[in-house]
Scaffold this motif. Structure first.
Motif, PDB file in Angstrom:
ATOM      1  N   LYS A   1       0.827  -1.217   0.000  1.00 38.41           N
ATOM      2  CA  LYS A   1       0.000   0.000   0.000  1.00 38.41           C
ATOM      3  C   LYS A   1       0.861   1.267   0.000  1.00 38.41           C
ATOM      4  O   LYS A   1       1.862   1.357   0.727  1.00 38.41           O
ATOM      5  CB  LYS A   1      -0.911   0.021   1.231  1.00 38.41           C
ATOM      6  CG  LYS A   1      -2.000  -1.034   1.193  1.00 38.41           C
ATOM      7  CD  LYS A   1      -3.065  -0.687   0.164  1.00 38.41           C
ATOM      8  CE  LYS A   1      -4.167  -1.731   0.154  1.00 38.41           C
ATOM      9  NZ  LYS A   1      -5.195  -1.409  -0.834  1.00 38.41           N
ATOM     10  N   GLU A   2       0.428   2.245  -0.778  1.00 39.93           N
ATOM     11  CA  GLU A   2       1.163   3.506  -0.872  1.00 39.93           C
ATOM     12  C   GLU A   2       1.035   4.293   0.433  1.00 39.93           C
ATOM     13  O   GLU A   2      -0.073   4.456   0.934  1.00 39.93           O
ATOM     14  CB  GLU A   2       0.625   4.316  -2.053  1.00 39.93           C
ATOM     15  CG  GLU A   2       0.813   3.582  -3.356  1.00 39.93           C
ATOM     16  CD  GLU A   2       0.168   4.260  -4.552  1.00 39.93           C
ATOM     17  OE1 GLU A   2      -0.269   5.409  -4.434  1.00 39.93           O
ATOM     18  OE2 GLU A   2       0.117   3.612  -5.615  1.00 39.93           O
TER      19      GLU A   2
ATOM     20  N   ASP B   1       6.804   1.183  -1.340  1.00 40.85           N
ATOM     21  CA  ASP B   1       5.409   1.199  -0.851  1.00 40.85           C
ATOM     22  C   ASP B   1       4.474   1.209  -2.065  1.00 40.85           C
ATOM     23  O   ASP B   1       4.130   2.237  -2.604  1.00 40.85           O
ATOM     24  CB  ASP B   1       5.142   2.372   0.105  1.00 40.85           C
ATOM     25  CG  ASP B   1       5.454   3.744  -0.474  1.00 40.85           C
ATOM     26  OD1 ASP B   1       6.204   3.822  -1.465  1.00 40.85           O
ATOM     27  OD2 ASP B   1       4.920   4.736   0.053  1.00 40.85           O
ATOM     28  N   GLY B   2       4.095   0.009  -2.461  1.00 40.89           N
ATOM     29  CA  GLY B   2       3.224  -0.142  -3.624  1.00 40.89           C
ATOM     30  C   GLY B   2       3.891   0.445  -4.859  1.00 40.89           C
ATOM     31  O   GLY B   2       5.084   0.274  -5.077  1.00 40.89           O
TER      32      GLY B   2
ATOM     33  N   ARG C   1      -5.166   2.068  -3.717  1.00 42.98           N
ATOM     34  CA  ARG C   1      -3.836   1.576  -3.352  1.00 42.98           C
ATOM     35  C   ARG C   1      -3.268   2.308  -2.138  1.00 42.98           C
ATOM     36  O   ARG C   1      -2.176   1.992  -1.685  1.00 42.98           O
ATOM     37  CB  ARG C   1      -2.869   1.739  -4.529  1.00 42.98           C
ATOM     38  CG  ARG C   1      -3.226   0.890  -5.739  1.00 42.98           C
ATOM     39  CD  ARG C   1      -2.221   1.091  -6.870  1.00 42.98           C
ATOM     40  NE  ARG C   1      -2.537   0.261  -7.999  1.00 42.98           N
ATOM     41  CZ  ARG C   1      -3.393   0.585  -8.955  1.00 42.98           C
ATOM     42  NH1 ARG C   1      -4.016   1.743  -8.920  1.00 42.98           N
ATOM     43  NH2 ARG C   1      -3.651  -0.237  -9.953  1.00 42.98           N
ATOM     44  N   CYS C   2      -3.972   3.328  -1.659  1.00 42.20           N
ATOM     45  CA  CYS C   2      -3.465   4.123  -0.529  1.00 42.20           C
ATOM     46  C   CYS C   2      -3.617   3.333   0.772  1.00 42.20           C
ATOM     47  O   CYS C   2      -4.586   2.599   0.969  1.00 42.20           O
ATOM     48  CB  CYS C   2      -4.227   5.434  -0.430  1.00 42.20           C
ATOM     49  SG  CYS C   2      -3.676   6.482   0.929  1.00 42.20           S
ATOM     50  N   ILE C   3      -2.674   3.534   1.668  1.00 38.19           N
ATOM     51  CA  ILE C   3      -2.700   2.829   2.958  1.00 38.19           C
ATOM     52  C   ILE C   3      -3.972   3.166   3.748  1.00 38.19           C
ATOM     53  O   ILE C   3      -4.457   2.345   4.539  1.00 38.19           O
ATOM     54  CB  ILE C   3      -1.408   3.161   3.772  1.00 38.19           C
ATOM     55  CG1 ILE C   3      -1.295   2.310   5.028  1.00 38.19           C
ATOM     56  CG2 ILE C   3      -1.319   4.636   4.108  1.00 38.19           C
ATOM     57  CD1 ILE C   3      -1.131   0.844   4.793  1.00 38.19           C
TER      58      ILE C   3
ATOM     59  N   SER D   1      -6.835   3.092   2.700  1.00 37.24           N
ATOM     60  CA  SER D   1      -7.944   2.228   2.264  1.00 37.24           C
ATOM     61  C   SER D   1      -8.042   0.968   3.124  1.00 37.24           C
ATOM     62  O   SER D   1      -9.089   0.340   3.175  1.00 37.24           O
ATOM     63  CB  SER D   1      -7.789   1.857   0.785  1.00 37.24           C
ATOM     64  OG  SER D   1      -6.686   0.985   0.619  1.00 37.24           O
ATOM     65  N   THR D   2      -6.932   0.607   3.796  1.00 42.66           N
ATOM     66  CA  THR D   2      -6.988  -0.608   4.623  1.00 42.66           C
ATOM     67  C   THR D   2      -6.807  -0.322   6.117  1.00 42.66           C
ATOM     68  O   THR D   2      -7.263  -1.094   6.938  1.00 42.66           O
ATOM     69  CB  THR D   2      -5.902  -1.622   4.199  1.00 42.66           C
ATOM     70  OG1 THR D   2      -4.666  -0.940   4.082  1.00 42.66           O
ATOM     71  CG2 THR D   2      -6.251  -2.280   2.875  1.00 42.66           C
TER      72      THR D   2
ATOM     73  N   CYS E   1      -0.145   8.964  -0.222  1.00 42.74           N
ATOM     74  CA  CYS E   1       0.041   8.437  -1.589  1.00 42.74           C
ATOM     75  C   CYS E   1       0.114   9.539  -2.638  1.00 42.74           C
ATOM     76  O   CYS E   1       0.332   9.240  -3.814  1.00 42.74           O
ATOM     77  CB  CYS E   1      -1.091   7.472  -1.932  1.00 42.74           C
ATOM     78  SG  CYS E   1      -2.678   8.308  -2.143  1.00 42.74           S
TER      79      CYS E   1
END
Lengths: 307, 139
Positions: free
Chosen positions: A104-105, A124-125, B105-107, B109-110, B133
Motif C-alpha cells: 500500500k502507498e 510502498d506499492g 492503493r493508498c494505505i 484504504s486498509t 500516496c
C-alpha cells in the motif's frame, strides 16, 4: 529521528555523501566490516522481494550487524489485522533500524510516524522506492562519472513503475538532464510527476511510444518491467506486457557507450542475449544496491545516535 | 425569493456558484439541529452569481473546510441581528479528516484508524494531495 521514505528526504549533499561512503566501502570493505557490530536491522517485507530484502540483509551483515526479518504478511501479525502503526512500535523494541516493503502507498510513512527507530522505505506499492534510486544513482556515477548533461531514456511501465518516478525526481535536480519517456499510451508517466517535477523544474523531455526514435539519443536506457501485481485486470496486463523488448538487433541503433539499466526482476523485456553486451549494467546495479544500502544504514544509525 | 434574516447565526457568503451543496455536505450541516438555508446562484454585484448558506445557530464552523472548497468565500457572524464579524478565508495548509483519499492503493484504504490528511502542494492551482500516496483531493 531521520527516516528515508522518499528520495526527497535526502538533500543533494546527503546523496553525494552517501555515494562517497559507498565508493569508500567498495574500495575497502574490511574497514567497515565491524561498523554496526551489535546493531540489529529488521526487514519487514509484506510484498514479495528477492533483491531488495537480500541486499538490505547482506548490507547489514557486511557492516557486522545482525538481521531479524518478517517475510510476507501471512507470517506476521499483519495477518491478524495488526495495524502498521502497532507493528512499527513493536519492531522499534527489537531493532535499531527497519526496512519495510508494503503493497500500500504511504505504508512506510505511517511506520516512520510511529516508530522510534529510523525507517527505510523499501517500496510502498507503486509509490516510492528511494534505495533503488540511490542504487541507480551510484550506478550512473560509476558508469558515467557524472549526473549532469545526461540524456536518459525510461522505457516500459512509467505509470506504476515507482523506480522511474523516484529516479526522475532525483535526476531532475542536476543540470543538463533530458528525458525520453518511452511507454505505451496506457502506461504513460502520471501527470502529477510531469507537472510537479518536469514542468516545475523546466526539465526537457520527449514522450514517445517508439523506442527506435529515442535509442540513438540516449546516454542511459532504463528499462522497466510491466508489473502484473499493479493491474486489477489480467487482460490489460497481458495486452501490455510485451510492449518493449530490448534485443541485440535494436541495440545497434544505440550509442556505443550507452548504459543499459534495469531495476530487476526482468521478465522478457531485455533479451538474455543482451547480457553479454558490455553496455548492460543491470547486474552491476544489483551489487551497487548492497553498497549504497550499507552507506544508508550507517548514516541513519549515526544520525539516530545509535552508533 | 425571500429568505428571512437570521438573528443569531452564521452566513457563509460569496460562495462560488455551485459549491454551496459541497460545503453543506463537508460541513456536516445535514446533521445540525437548526434551520439552514442554501441559496443558489443569487445575483451578486461582485461575482455576478454566488451561493449563500445561512445557518440559524451559532456553531463552530471549520474554516479549513471552507478554505479548501472555496477560499473566496466569507464567513459572517450575526448576533442580535447585527453583523459582528466578517472573515475572509485562506486556504489551509493541511486538512485532517475533511475529505477521504479515493486511491484504492493508498494505505488509508486498509488502515481504518488512520487520519485522512491532505496537504496544500500547489497554492496557485489550489492542489491538495494525500500525504500518504499523493493522490490529488477532489474539491
Amino acid at each position: 529521528m531521520k527516516s528515508v521514505i522518499n528520495i526527497r528526504d535526502l538533500s543533494l549533499e546527503e546523496i553525494d555523501e552517501l555515494i562517497q561512503t559507498a565508493l569508500d566501502i567498495i574500495d575497502d570493505p574490511a574497514a567497515y566490516a565491524r561498523s554496526c557490530l551489535g546493531r540489529i536491522l529488521a526487514t519487514l517485507f509484506f510484498e514479495p522481494s528477492t533483491r531488495t530484502r537480500l541486499s538490505f540483509e547482506s548490507a547489514m551483515y557486511g557492516l557486522g550487524g545482525n538481521v531479524i526479518s518478517v517475510a510476507g504478511a501471512d507470517s506476521s501479525s499483519a495477518a491478524k489485522g495488526e495495524s502498521i502503526a502497532d507493528t512499527a512500535k513493536t519492531v522499534s523494541c527489537y531493532a535499531d533500524i527497519m526496512a519495510m516493503r508494503h503493497p500500500k502507498e504511504g505504508a512506510a510513512l505511517v511506520a516512520a510516524n510511529n516508530a522510534s527507530i529510523p525507517v527505510i522505505n523499501a517500496g510502498d506499492g507503486g509509490h516510492y522506492h528511494p534505495t533503488q534510486t540511490l542504487t541507480d544513482l551510484l550506478t550512473i556515477w560509476r558508469e558515467k562519472g557524472r549526473f549532469t548533461g545526461l540524456t536518459v531514456g525510461l522505457c516500459g511501465d512509467l505509470k506504476f513503475g515507482r523506480t522511474v518516478h523516484s529516479l526522475i525526481t532525483a535526476l531532475s535536480c542536476y543540470s543538463g538532464i533530458r528525458f525520453y519517456l518511452i511507454s505505451p499510451e496506457e502506461l504513460k508517466l502520471p501527470s502529477y510527476v510531469k507537472k510537479d517535477v518536469l514542468h516545475s523544474g523546466g526539465i526537457p523531455y520527449v514522450q514517445t511510444t517508439s523506442m527506435e526514435i529515442a535509442l540513438p539519443e540516449l546516454d542511459i536506457l532504463y528499462m522497466t518491467r510491466v508489473q502484473r501485481e499493479r493491474f486489477f485486470n489480467e487482460e490489460d496486463y497481458l495486452r501490455l506486457k510485451d510492449s518493449y523488448i530490448l534485443t541485440p538487433e535494436r541495440l545497434k541503433k544505440a550509442k556505443p557507450d550507452m548504459s543499459i539499466m534495469h531495476p530487476l526482476p526482468r521478465v522478457n523485456e531485455i533479451s538474455v542475449a543482451v547480457d553479454a553486451d558490455p553496455r548492460a549494467c543491470y547486474f552491476k546495479q544489483v551489487l551497487n544496491g548492497k553498497y549504497i544500502r550499507m552507506a544508508l544504514i550507517l548514516k541513519l544509525l549515526q544520525e539516530a545516535g545509535t552508533l | 425569493m425571500n429568505i428571512d434574516s437570521i438573528q443569531n447565526g452564521i452566513v457563509i457568503d460569496h460562495i462560488t456558484p455551485g459549491k454551496g451543496m459541497r460545503l453543506y455536505d463537508l460541513l456536516n450541516l445535514d446533521k445540525l439541529d437548526a434551520s439552514v438555508a442554501i441559496i443558489k446562484k443569487v445575483t451578486s454585484n461582485k461575482m455576478g452569481r454566488k451561493d449563500i448558506i445561512k445557518i440559524d445557530a451559532t456553531i463552530p464552523v471549520d474554516l479549513a473546510v471552507i478554505g479548501y472548497v472555496d477560499p473566496g468565500a466569507t464567513v459572517n457572524i450575526i448576533r442580535d441581528g447585527q453583523l459582528i464579524s466578517k472573515q475572509n478565508i485562506d486556504m489551509p495548509s493541511e486538512l485532517v479528516n475533511v475529505v477521504k483519499c479515493k486511491n484504492p492503493r493508498c494505505i488509508t484504504s486498509t488502515e481504518q484508524e488512520l487520519p485522512h490528511i491532505f496537504r496544500l502542494t500547489d497554492p496557485v492551482n489550489k492542489v491538495y494531495r494525500c500525504v500518504y500516496c499523493e493522490t490529488q483531493g477532489s474539491r
